[in-house]
Design an enzyme around this catalytic site. Sequence first.
Site, PDB file in Angstrom:
ATOM      1  N   THR A 192      88.665  18.171  70.036  1.00  0.00           N
ATOM      2  CA  THR A 192      88.417  19.701  69.517  1.00  0.00           C
ATOM      3  C   THR A 192      86.975  19.834  69.140  1.00  0.00           C
ATOM      4  OG1 THR A 192      89.460  19.701  67.330  1.00  0.00           O
ATOM      5  CG2 THR A 192      90.961  20.046  68.966  1.00  0.00           C
ATOM      6  N   LEU A 236      86.878  24.879  68.324  1.00  0.00           N
ATOM      7  CA  LEU A 236      87.927  25.770  68.603  1.00  0.00           C
ATOM      8  C   LEU A 236      89.137  24.589  68.802  1.00  0.00           C
ATOM      9  CD1 LEU A 236      86.836  28.483  71.024  1.00  0.00           C
ATOM     10  CD2 LEU A 236      86.946  28.571  68.717  1.00  0.00           C
ATOM     11  N   HIS A 237      89.572  24.449  67.521  1.00  0.00           N
ATOM     12  CA  HIS A 237      90.689  23.311  67.562  1.00  0.00           C
ATOM     13  C   HIS A 237      92.029  23.832  68.142  1.00  0.00           C
ATOM     14  CE1 HIS A 237      88.328  21.409  64.793  1.00  0.00           C
ATOM     15  NE2 HIS A 237      88.082  22.311  63.945  1.00  0.00           N
ATOM     16  N   ASP A 238      92.616  24.730  67.580  1.00  0.00           N
ATOM     17  CA  ASP A 238      93.892  25.047  68.189  1.00  0.00           C
ATOM     18  C   ASP A 238      93.958  25.612  69.571  1.00  0.00           C
ATOM     19  OD1 ASP A 238      94.838  24.450  65.707  1.00  0.00           O
ATOM     20  OD2 ASP A 238      95.087  26.562  65.041  1.00  0.00           O
ATOM     21  N   CYS A 240      92.718  24.439  72.209  1.00  0.00           N
ATOM     22  CA  CYS A 240      92.854  23.301  72.854  1.00  0.00           C
ATOM     23  C   CYS A 240      94.292  22.841  73.384  1.00  0.00           C
ATOM     24  CB  CYS A 240      92.370  21.972  72.352  1.00  0.00           C
ATOM     25  SG  CYS A 240      90.417  21.941  72.189  1.00  0.00           S
TER      26      CYS A 240
END
Length: 318
Positions: A192, A236-238, A240
């Site tokens: 991420t 942009l972690h989530d 992914c």
Amino acid sequence: MARPIIIDCDPGHDDAIAILLALANPQQLEVKAITTVGGNQVLEKITNNALKLLSFVDKDIPVAKGAPGPLLGKLVTGEEAHGDSGMDGPDLPASRFKPVDKHAIELMVEVIRSSEQKVTLVPIGPLTNIALLLKGFPDVKEKIEQISLMGGGISYGNVTSTAEFNIYVDPEAARIVFESGIPITMSGLDVTDKAAIYQEDIEALKQRGEVSHMVGELLDFYSIYSRKLGFEGSSLHDPCAIAWLLAPELFQSESYYVTIETDGRVTRGMTVADRRKKTDETANVQVLMDVDREAFIKLIFDALAVHDENAKARKGQA
């Protein structure tokens, strides 16, 4: 046929983008429900954020409130990154929608049991709700196809040197989930942090339609914390965890046996991967390790363009 999914979340700037990404691709993903869990902010605030986001893009999807805090101890929030509201930045109008009169676990069970297809769970907050679901209703496991989650990091953490936020908030719940036997794909910090959006991308969003502009404002706020941490872009972690379901070819992964440290003084919340060449453990997690950043950002931009066109069409009909 679209894959039925339940998004379990704590919006959250990157949660909001993940939700928008899923909703823009109904041919591939059918969002059956959105459930909320205490995490980036307290439960009431993040539930309100989810409802305001859905109202803004005119998507009436069942939203149910879940666990307000972890299985043990007190809730640790991500206010420093996400602000007092949990989704600071744009001034979204009040929602026209309300949460359903059911607990998140009740809604999950209802959706999973009634679905003709197996359901994919997409937890992008602490794993409290998912652990409660699996412990309270073990019969639903056979109707869960897989779990695509955002959490962890096998190389490093962000709350501590070893633990990522979502896992750190409720490591006991995470251990239950990781040891459930359900196929898991883990979007952790290893991938991420490579899925970053840069200031020129944010400025480009703000020159586009209504929804893209709103996301640009979200990212303006979100990037403040990223810069404090020394990052050039904002991870942009989530998204992914959603992007992998839409375009798995964008990612590179490794399969490991992963468990969660719950006792260590300096390692509590760590996702511990057995990376030895020879091991007695059987791999239980597909760990995403790399991403084609440019193609990933294009996927986000394309999704937001869909929402922009829908918003334009709604205004034309008004």
